[in-house]
Structure formats: C-alpha cells, structure tokens
Design an enzyme around this catalytic site. Structure first.
Site, PDB file in Angstrom:
ATOM      1  N   ASP A  87       0.697  -1.209   0.031  1.00  9.22           N
ATOM      2  CA  ASP A  87      -0.022  -0.111  -0.039  1.00  9.22           C
ATOM      3  C   ASP A  87       0.880   1.310   0.009  1.00  9.22           C
ATOM      4  OD1 ASP A  87      -2.162   1.789   0.060  1.00  9.22           O
ATOM      5  OD2 ASP A  87      -3.321   0.584   1.520  1.00  9.22           O
TER       6      ASP A  87
HETATM    7  C1  BGC Z   1      -5.060   3.316   0.241  1.00  3.98           C
HETATM    8  C2  BGC Z   1      -5.239   2.193  -1.005  1.00  3.98           C
HETATM    9  C3  BGC Z   1      -5.163   2.872  -2.381  1.00  3.98           C
HETATM   10  C4  BGC Z   1      -4.007   3.715  -2.248  1.00  3.98           C
HETATM   11  C5  BGC Z   1      -3.484   4.206  -3.694  1.00  3.98           C
HETATM   12  C6  BGC Z   1      -3.997   4.140  -0.195  1.00  3.98           C
HETATM   13  O1  BGC Z   1      -3.936   5.184   0.791  1.00  3.98           O
HETATM   14  O2  BGC Z   1      -5.215   2.387   1.410  1.00  3.98           O
HETATM   15  O3  BGC Z   1      -6.537   1.594  -0.798  1.00  3.98           O
HETATM   16  O4  BGC Z   1      -5.177   1.991  -3.416  1.00  3.98           O
HETATM   17  O5  BGC Z   1      -3.983   4.470  -1.431  1.00  3.98           O
HETATM   18  O6  BGC Z   1      -4.401   5.358  -3.965  1.00  3.98           O
END
Ligand code: BGC
Length: 774
Positions: free
Chosen positions: A303
C-alpha cells in the site's frame, strides 16, 4: 509452484484422538487435501511458455537497477527531485499511479517503450473503485444488490472507461470484511459476511479482468488490503487488527481466497499490523498463505508507503531493513516510497536479499505486463477514450446498478411509491442537491457536474405538474479536513451566521408544511466515509436529526432518503418516519435512479449486506455470532437497551410482498464432497412486480468448535410478476460447510447434524435439518 500438503499432520492428529473424533478428522483431512488441490496450478499452455521465455530473456538482460525500477511505482502527482522522464529513461520505475490524462499516459509510455534501454512498458494504476469517469454505486451498495452479476457488470464497465484512457490496473476490489461501521472504509467493501463477500469479490475480479487477463477493454484487478484491515481496533483507520486464527481463516481470508481463485493478477498488502506483524512485512500472509497455500501467481504491491512505514511500526530498524523485510516476505512492488530502489542493491551485495528473490519478484510483474498485452499494445487512442467516457451506455448501466442497490428499510401505510395524484413535494436536506456528495468517496476521476442530484432527478421525473419546494435546511460541517481535499472537488464548508442558519432551517420546515409530502435527503458528506474517515458516532451529522424531527412534527408524510457510506443511527427515524430508503452513495446517475424508485418506476429489491445497529454502542455487531450462554436472551445483553440490531443482515423491503413456504431438501444427508438442493415456494402476494432475495443459512449443531448461530451459504435474487408463485432452488455444496477448526488447525467439513433455513433475511424461519455423513 510448491504445494502444501498436510498429510503428516492429519495422520498424527487422527492417531491421538478418540475413535469418533478420529473418524471426524479423517473426513476432515481428506477434505482438507481436496481443498489444497483446488488451488490454481501453473498452466503450461503454449502461450504461457512463450510468455515465460520472453520474460526470462528480458530478465537476463536487466541490470539490478532496472530490476529494482520495475519493482517501484511512483505517484505522478507528487513532486520528486528526479523528473518522471529521467526515471523512465533510466529504467528506474515500472509503474505510475494517479495519472488519468490519456495524452500524458501515451507520452510517458512512448518514452518508456521507445527510449528506455530495454523498452519495457509502464503500467498505469488507479483507484477505479466504483467507476472511473462515470461513477457507479459504492461497493457496499453493489453488495446490497445481492446480485454478483451487477457487481461484475459495473466493474467491467468501469474497466472499459479506465482502459480507454490507458489505465490498465485498478486497486480494487477491496474485499476486507468489516463489522464496525465506525471504520470509514466499510463503504469500499461488501459488508460483514464472508460468503456474500466472496461472491462479490470473485464477481468484481471477473468484471475488471474479463475472461482472461489481457481481455480487450479490461484491466488488472488488485485485491486489497491483505489482510485483516477491516478489523482495525475501535474502527479507527490504520489501527492494529488483532484477529484470532479462527476468525482470520473463517471470516477475513475467504474473500481473498475467492478472489485468488477467480484469478486476480495482483494483490495489495495492508497498512496495519495483523496480530503484531505489519501486513506488508508479513511472511505468513504473503508467502505461507498466499503463495504456498493458495498458489497465487500474480504480484503483490505494497500500500501507499507501507514499506517505508515498517519503520514507523517499530518493526524495521530503518528503510533499508524495511525494504529487505518486505521483499523477503513477498512484496513485489513498492507503492510510492522508494526504499526498494534506494536500498536493495546494497542488500543484494551484503546478502540480506538474494538476487534470485529479486528476479522472482520482477518476473511476476513482467509476466503480468506481458499477459496484459502491454508489450504488444502499449498505447491508446485518445479519441476512443473521449468517446467512452461518460457514454450513454455507461450512464444507463450506472442508473440500473443504483436502482438495484437501494434498500427499502421502512414503508408504512404505502407512503412509497409516491401517489400519482400528488401535486406538491418538499425536497429538503443538505444532500438533496449536492453533486459531489451523491458520488461518494473514491470517485476521484468523476466529474461532479456529470452527476444528477435527487432534486434534479425528481424535477425531471415529475415535470411541471408537481410543484417541488426545495430547501437545504442545514449544513453538514466538517470537523476534520479530508485527505482528498486537494484531489477532489469536495464541497467547501459554508460559513453562515447563526441567524442565517436558523432562517434556512425554518425555511425548510415551511417548505414541508406547504407540501403534500416531504422527501428528506440526509446522511453524510461524501468525505465522511472512505479512507481516513472513521467516525466515533453513527449519528446523522450536524443538525440533520433536528431537521428530521421538525419535519415529522409538521404531520406531513415524510420519506427519508439516506445517502451515506455506513449504517447510521436511525433508531428514532425507524419509529417515526414512515418511509426510509437507503440509497448509499448511488453515483453519477443516483438522482435519476432514486426518482425512479420513489415514483415506482423501479421497485427496491436490495438487502442489507450488514447488520444495522441501533446505536454505536452495539458495534461491532454481526449476525453470525456463536451461540453462548442463555442464547434466547441475546437481545437483552445490555442493561440499558436492546442488544438486537435495528435491522438484521439480509433485510430489505419491496413495493411487492412475498411469502415463502414449503421448504424441502432433496435428501436428508450429504457427503463433504457432495451437494444438496433445497427448494422453497416463493409467492409474490402483491399486485406489483418485485424482486426477492432468497437466502439460505445453516448452523452446525456440534463439532470440534462452536459454530455461528447462522451462516449464509446461498442466495439468489429473483424477479416475480404480480401474484406469481415460483419454486426457487438453492444448491448447498458440502464444501461450503467447511471451516477452519481452532482445534485441528485444519479446514474441514465435519460430519454431524445441521440446521438449514431459507427466508427473506437472516431471521428466516422456514427450517429443516440435514446431516453431513462421511
Ligand atoms: C489506500 C489504498 C489505495 C492507495 C492508492 C492508499 O492510501 O489504502 O486502498 O489503493 O492509497 O490510492
């Protein structure tokens, strides 16, 4: 691919138990093995051989720096000391996220494919969560349709728009089970139940990816957040998840397993720690479960900065250690932080990461790029992209999905559908005419100006024959800023004096008074749910409750339309407001869909994918609790209020009404590898057509562990004409009765007596018993 067999464990376990339990285990063991053999095997088609040869050749030409580049993903929007162009030219990145302009995507791709040393195409990723330009209902709403084909279709339409602009990878579906509505991200998932969650997970993977990875107009799915994020303590986003093994295997992991079996090409590791070990450095999850046990063959992306934050967790000593531990645990690609690019060359030199591990990581990524067709078809047509975005076909699909996702929670005295004879309607509330809010969170590429509000939808539907008296009534003031403020056109808080606010409030009440019926559109602003949007209360924010009570006090019939991403505290409304329609965040076409539903041109048929609490004090709450002491008093577990939910899991009304009777099962027993068909008569007793979701629940009466009082094991949504009666069948597979036993540490179907209910929600009363026999 290595497969995991537990024959040894089973044999020794059987030796050490009493005879009956041994028998039970032997069935369990044989079934456990069958499950293991079910994992997807490496395919050996000619195409795969060609792909792996291509990738091996390419790997052989890559420098270590280029390999680490493929493992690095950069946020297009963030400023960096080195330009994007230079990174691409030097092979220091393999992927970007947060870029949506097709011309710019093409430009960067040309640099990668034509000017970088090895011509490796970039993969552009984006959060296509519930639509791209056309915004569809939020995933929690899609789950409320109880119709996986809706979820599949929505995601394939979303894939069409995204792939048209050159986005070939979505960070979706989110399949985290959530049982605490304080957690803002509950809106991104399918609710509380592993069975419904699994069906929605696999449907969405198929929707995004199509029949095979690389299908035209489709994109790569990324199942997230592996694993346990939905159990964040206190519902506070990012907080630790402490989940027992029993709950992990039986509740939180099944939707991920279903998504892997449906062929997801990628998966995202979660932010938080699971039982003390951060998910992004968690070898048990990323290697033992995902690769070894489930045979996952795609790639894992961390993530956002979650590798760097292994240091923040107090897990890794520094960013160098973080990169080593994430990659050794099984992460292939790093999202946005640069610990891999900055540190792994040295780590390979000092032996803390093997170069073969880097090769394995990069191979998975390149194979996916190959399967997606990026090596042969890296560019897109900007003209085609323009034609696809927001097309009529997209908008029609969004409207149909929103209609199928709404849940009618209450309808006293037939207030809905609205009478054709009505000549004046008040439309009131802070969300009644808000375009950004009706789209919901995670609609970053949506254009608010495309969205149809409830007020607009009703005006279009009712025309000039009906006077619409509109008033906003109250503001929803935000307490904390949203992280998406600079990305998304969130409505800015309106600064008004107290007198102005009181006047607006009174104006709204007056609009109700002078109308025959009032529709109050209340709920949450779109940025109150989603990421970093947890709440400590489920109350209607601001003065909305006060407005609702004032509207009811006028004596006019009130319809409450809710736009929100989590169940709210509507206990008062459930007693005093005659009609309540839960529309969630229905997306771009929400206003039209809600107008159709209110006017009776569409009939609500959605059901709740979660248990609706009476108050925040009841959470976490879910229907599939275990039976414990004094089970017939579970509604009175609190000294100061009911412990029963306001609305049960699976609940939802229709303008039609249904009677279910004559439940039969074709046999009184089944084997673990067999199946059993149950049949029930469903009668539409009304003069209007409608949909019913027929739901099947089971309970295992005794076994190696206590099992939930009820578990969903089958469902189907059927459409019945006025007065139509039909026999609906549902097939229960023996394998669906399996569970991971905390005693045997095995996934098994245990012989014994089971209850089976079929009905309209999780309180179904039509009941039979059956047995599982070895
Ligand atoms: C979130 C993810 C997301 C990623 C990209 C993160 O903060 O937890 O779910 O896909 O950002 O935007």
């Amino acid at each position: 691919m290595v497969f995991f067999h537990n024959t040894g464990f089973c044999a020794s376990a059987v030796r050490s138990r009493r005879v009956l339990f041994s028998l039970l285990l032997s069935v369990a063991c044989s079934f456990a093995l069958a499950q293991e053999q079910n994992v997807p095997h490496a395919t050996t088609s000619a195409d795969d051989t060609k792909a792996s040869r291509f990738v091996s050749d390419l790997l052989g030409k890559m420098t270590l720096e280029e390999k680490l580049g493929q493992m690095s993903q950069i946020s297009y929007k963030d400023a960096h000391s080195v330009s994007h162009e230079e990174r691409i030219l030097k092979g220091q990145t393999g992927s970007f996220l947060f870029l949506t302009d097709p011309a710019e995507i093409n430009r960067l791709q040309h640099i990668a494919v034509e000017q970088s040393r090895l011509h490796i195409p970039l993969i552009f990723g984006y959060d296509v969560i519930h639509g791209f330009r056309t915004i569809y209902p939020i995933p929690l709403a899609l789950a409320s349709s109880w119709d996986p084909s809706v979820a599949q279709h929505v995601q394939s339409m979303a894939a069409r728009e995204a792939s048209a602009v050159g986005i070939r990878w979505t960070f979706a579906p989110m399949v985290d089970i959530a049982r605490d509505p304080r957690w803002g991200r509950i809106m991104e998932g399918a609710g509380e139940d592993p069975y419904l969650g699994s069906r929605m997970a696999e449907a969405q993977v198929r929707g995004f990816q199509g029949d095979v990875i690389g299908s035209p107009d489709h994109i790569l799915a990324c199942v997230k957040h592996f694993a346990g994020y939905g159990a964040a303590e206190g519902g506070r986003d990012y907080d630790s998840a402490n989940i027992s093994d029993e709950q992990l295997w039986n509740v939180y992991l099944p939707p991920f397993h279903a998504a892997v079996q449906a062929g997801t090409g990628s998966l995202m590791s979660a932010y938080m720690d699971l039982n003390g070990v951060p998910a992004t450095g968690n070898k048990f999850l990323l290697h033992d479960v995902l690769r070894k046990k489930w045979g996952f063959q795609g790639f894992v992306v961390s993530d956002w900065e979650s590798i760097a934050s292994l240091k923040t967790h107090g897990f890794a000593a520094g960013h160098d250690d973080a990169a080593v531990r994430a990659v050794n645990a099984g992460v292939n690609m790093e999202m946005t932080s640069s610990t891999v690019r900055d540190n792994l060359a040295a780590a390979v030199k000092n032996g803390s990461v093997k170069e073969s591990a880097i090769d394995d990581s990069v191979r998975d990524i390149l194979l996916m790029k190959y399967q997606l067709g990026l090596f042969t078809n890296p560019y897109i047509s900007v003209d085609h992209a323009r034609g696809e975005l927001g097309s009529t076909e997209q908008r029609d699909a969004a409207r149909a999905a929103a209609e199928r996702s709404a849940v009618l929670l209450r309808n006293q005295a037939g207030v809905l559908p609205l009478k054709k004879s009505i000549s004046s309607i008040a439309v009131v509330g802070p969300l009644a005419d808000s375009k950004p809010d009706i789209m919901g969170s995670w609609s970053l590429a949506g254009h608010p100006e495309d969205a149809v509000t409830v007020l607009e939808g009703l005006r279009k539907k009712l025309g000039s024959a009906v006077t619409i008296n509109y008033a906003k009534g109250v503001e929803i003031d935000r307490v904390q800023p949203s992280i998406f403020d600079d990305l998304f056109a969130s409505p800015k808080p309106v600064l008004k004096t107290e007198q102005e606010r009181d006047a607006e409030f009174q104006h709204a009440v007056d609009q109700v008074k002078k109308s025959e019926v009032a529709i109050l559109v209340l709920g949450e602003a779109q940025n109150m749910s989603g990421e970093r949007a947890s709440r400590s209360t489920l109350a209607l924010p601001g003065r909305q409750q006060e407005l609702l009570e004032a509207a009811v006090a006028t004596g006019k019939p009130i319809v409450l339309v809710l736009l929100n991403g989590r169940p709210l505290d509507i206990t008062w409304a459930s007693q005093h407001v005659p009609a309540i329609l839960e529309a969630w965040y229905p997306g771009t076409e929400g206003g039209d869909a809600i107008a159709d539903l209110l006017a009776g041109d569409a009939t609500p048929g959605g059901k709740l994918p979660l248990t609706w609490p009476r108050s925040v004090g009841q959470v976490p709450i879910y229907y599939s609790q275990n039976l414990t002491q004094i089970p017939n008093e579970t509604d009175t577990r609190y000294w100061d209020g009911s412990s029963a939910p306001l609305y049960p899991f699976g609940y939802g009304l229709s303008y039609a009404s249904f009677q279910l009777s004559n439940l039969k099962v074709e046999a009184s027993s089944l084997r673990p590898d067999g199946s059993l068909t149950a049949a029930i008569d469903v009668q539409n007793t009304a003069a209007v057509a409608g949909d019913e979701v027929v739901q099947l629940y089971t309970h295992q009466r005794a076994g190696s562990a206590s099992r939930p009082r009820r578990e969903l094991k089958g469902f189907t949504r059927v459409h019945l004409a006025p007065r139509e009666k039909r026999t609906v069948t549902l097939t229960l597979h023996g394998s669906d009765l399996g569970f991971w036993s905390p005693q045997t540490h095995q996934w098994a179907v245990e012989p014994g007596v089971f209850d089976l209910w079929i009905g309209e929600d999780s309180t179904a009363t039509e009941h039979v018993t059956f047995s599982v026999v070895p």
